[in-house]
Design an enzyme around this catalytic site. Sequence first.
Site, PDB file in Angstrom:
ATOM      1  N   HIS A  55       0.817  -1.224  -0.109  1.00 25.44           N
ATOM      2  CA  HIS A  55      -0.030  -0.006   0.098  1.00 25.44           C
ATOM      3  C   HIS A  55       1.065   1.306  -0.148  1.00 25.44           C
ATOM      4  O   HIS A  55       2.180   1.232   0.338  1.00 25.44           O
ATOM      5  CB  HIS A  55      -1.184  -0.096   1.146  1.00 25.44           C
ATOM      6  CG  HIS A  55      -2.099  -1.014   1.128  1.00 25.44           C
ATOM      7  ND1 HIS A  55      -3.147  -1.070   1.847  1.00 25.44           N
ATOM      8  CD2 HIS A  55      -1.982  -1.998   0.217  1.00 25.44           C
ATOM      9  CE1 HIS A  55      -3.872  -2.341   1.638  1.00 25.44           C
ATOM     10  NE2 HIS A  55      -3.470  -2.642   0.469  1.00 25.44           N
ATOM     11  N   GLU A  57       1.162   3.946   1.935  1.00 29.14           N
ATOM     12  CA  GLU A  57       1.776   4.070   3.237  1.00 29.14           C
ATOM     13  C   GLU A  57       2.903   3.517   3.267  1.00 29.14           C
ATOM     14  O   GLU A  57       3.965   3.919   3.720  1.00 29.14           O
ATOM     15  CB  GLU A  57       0.896   4.001   4.357  1.00 29.14           C
ATOM     16  CG  GLU A  57      -0.457   4.872   4.283  1.00 29.14           C
ATOM     17  CD  GLU A  57      -1.529   3.776   3.652  1.00 29.14           C
ATOM     18  OE1 GLU A  57      -2.767   3.846   4.344  1.00 29.14           O
ATOM     19  OE2 GLU A  57      -1.401   3.183   2.493  1.00 29.14           O
ATOM     20  N   CYS A  80      -5.532   1.020   6.403  1.00 27.65           N
ATOM     21  CA  CYS A  80      -6.224  -0.180   6.816  1.00 27.65           C
ATOM     22  C   CYS A  80      -5.581  -0.592   8.014  1.00 27.65           C
ATOM     23  O   CYS A  80      -4.630  -0.369   8.513  1.00 27.65           O
ATOM     24  CB  CYS A  80      -6.204  -1.118   5.595  1.00 27.65           C
ATOM     25  SG  CYS A  80      -4.401  -1.583   5.317  1.00 27.65           S
ATOM     26  N   CYS A  89      -1.707  -1.327   7.340  1.00 25.00           N
ATOM     27  CA  CYS A  89      -0.828  -0.274   7.223  1.00 25.00           C
ATOM     28  C   CYS A  89      -0.886   0.477   8.736  1.00 25.00           C
ATOM     29  O   CYS A  89       0.360   1.291   8.946  1.00 25.00           O
ATOM     30  CB  CYS A  89      -1.360   0.783   6.206  1.00 25.00           C
ATOM     31  SG  CYS A  89      -1.378   0.295   4.578  1.00 25.00           S
ATOM     32  N   TRP A 174     -18.570   4.300 -39.028  1.00 24.10           N
ATOM     33  CA  TRP A 174     -18.314   4.835 -37.585  1.00 24.10           C
ATOM     34  C   TRP A 174     -19.126   6.257 -37.824  1.00 24.10           C
ATOM     35  O   TRP A 174     -19.043   7.065 -38.507  1.00 24.10           O
ATOM     36  CB  TRP A 174     -16.749   5.120 -37.463  1.00 24.10           C
ATOM     37  CG  TRP A 174     -16.012   3.602 -37.512  1.00 24.10           C
ATOM     38  CD1 TRP A 174     -15.173   3.398 -38.644  1.00 24.10           C
ATOM     39  CD2 TRP A 174     -15.988   2.910 -36.518  1.00 24.10           C
ATOM     40  NE1 TRP A 174     -14.636   2.146 -38.192  1.00 24.10           N
ATOM     41  CE2 TRP A 174     -15.048   1.915 -37.019  1.00 24.10           C
ATOM     42  CE3 TRP A 174     -16.509   2.667 -35.384  1.00 24.10           C
ATOM     43  CZ2 TRP A 174     -14.786   0.735 -36.310  1.00 24.10           C
ATOM     44  CZ3 TRP A 174     -16.161   1.638 -34.663  1.00 24.10           C
ATOM     45  CH2 TRP A 174     -15.167   0.823 -35.072  1.00 24.10           C
ATOM     46  N   ASP A 204     -21.072  -6.430 -34.530  1.00 23.59           N
ATOM     47  CA  ASP A 204     -19.871  -5.786 -34.471  1.00 23.59           C
ATOM     48  C   ASP A 204     -18.805  -6.559 -34.460  1.00 23.59           C
ATOM     49  O   ASP A 204     -17.355  -6.402 -34.761  1.00 23.59           O
ATOM     50  CB  ASP A 204     -19.569  -4.737 -33.718  1.00 23.59           C
ATOM     51  CG  ASP A 204     -20.834  -3.564 -33.866  1.00 23.59           C
ATOM     52  OD1 ASP A 204     -21.455  -3.605 -35.397  1.00 23.59           O
ATOM     53  OD2 ASP A 204     -21.346  -2.793 -33.046  1.00 23.59           O
ATOM     54  N   GLY A 294     -25.591  -2.413 -26.765  1.00 24.26           N
ATOM     55  CA  GLY A 294     -26.204  -1.321 -27.674  1.00 24.26           C
ATOM     56  C   GLY A 294     -27.487  -0.777 -27.034  1.00 24.26           C
ATOM     57  O   GLY A 294     -27.395  -0.803 -25.553  1.00 24.26           O
ATOM     58  N   LEU A 298     -28.330  -0.311 -22.834  1.00 24.00           N
ATOM     59  CA  LEU A 298     -28.214   0.736 -22.072  1.00 24.00           C
ATOM     60  C   LEU A 298     -29.646   1.165 -21.470  1.00 24.00           C
ATOM     61  O   LEU A 298     -29.540   1.732 -20.459  1.00 24.00           O
ATOM     62  CB  LEU A 298     -27.940   1.971 -23.202  1.00 24.00           C
ATOM     63  CG  LEU A 298     -26.248   1.871 -23.972  1.00 24.00           C
ATOM     64  CD1 LEU A 298     -26.292   2.719 -24.957  1.00 24.00           C
ATOM     65  CD2 LEU A 298     -25.366   2.142 -22.905  1.00 24.00           C
TER      66      LEU A 298
END
Length: 364
Positions: A55, A57, A80, A89, A174, A204, A294, A298
């Site tokens: 990490h 730190e 942590c 850490c 495109w 595609d 597509g 969505l």
Amino acid sequence: MSATRLRDEAFMRECLRLARKGRSFTAPNPMVGAVVVYGGRIISRGWHRRYGAPHAEVEALARAGLHAKGATLYVNLEPCRHFGKTPPCTEAILRAGIARVVCAARDPNGLAHGGFERLCRAGISVSIGILEKEARELNEAFYTFYEKGRPFIALKFAASLDGKLATRTGDSKWITNKKARSFARALRGEYQAVLVGINTVIKDDPHLGVRQNGTQDPLRIILDSKLRIPLDAKVLRDSHVLIATTAGAPKRKKKLLETLGVSVRVLPGTAVSIQRLLALLKKAGIISVLVEGGGEVLASFLDARAVDKVYAFYAPILLGGGRSVSIGGEGIGRVSEALRLQKVFIKRFQDNHLVSGSLYTKKD
């Protein structure tokens, strides 16, 4: 603003700068940077370089060595206090003899939470909240995962000025220019997974990779309720794939895909439920997903109100026609119900434009 506050903010900005170096490599861990300061100057720096590596730190303290004793440690996330891929850490901080810890934000992960209390009990001075807003924005996916209980979801699409994703025949190559497409492809490197529907794969045959040296490709997630995916599809070039399907899919095809090393997960119902998918991805530890479409896919995320960010690329063309492809779904009844972007950002690629922004909703 006090001189101390100004100094703390300056060092915290350096932590955030360092943290960004881990972008694309730390997931599912957050991006974290750290600096060790003594006598008003930085004596060492560190950042979380990749998942499983030390990490920030620990790296900064190791570089500081004996000079860390009596110094101040700045870090953009609460240290942590648990054993994970690496030791706590907090214990490294105590062994180094750090006198003060300045942190931007709490860790939302219940396993790691409590680092501040551990340090305070040991007599270390702790300050929290320096550039908290900026720190949360940097690791927005990480915070969404633990606070909302699901992956951070970003939608990405390319459209004409009249909102069409493809022509009536499904042709979309495109809509946007080469520069816009290159930028869009690079976005994949910022997410742990990229997701499309089976229609996009069949139409595609996308690669869905970043295609940049030194950047790891995201997990490729395919929504395929009937397992129609061609075995020679580019997305199946290796086993870094997860296919979400249903019980109606051919068992023989499922077994064949699994023989290739592909993870095939069967969800209830005749179509893949977004809510069940999100629960599956959360259980798998997927922090962030870039949804590329597509139109039906969505729409399914929009209808489920499971969207945190949007990248909309627009080209100065008009496709017209009621049969041209657009984002479908149920939609809304009133404009006042619309999902409204905040912190809108606009970037130009010659005559193309990207409109991006975040969606802030109540905790799921």
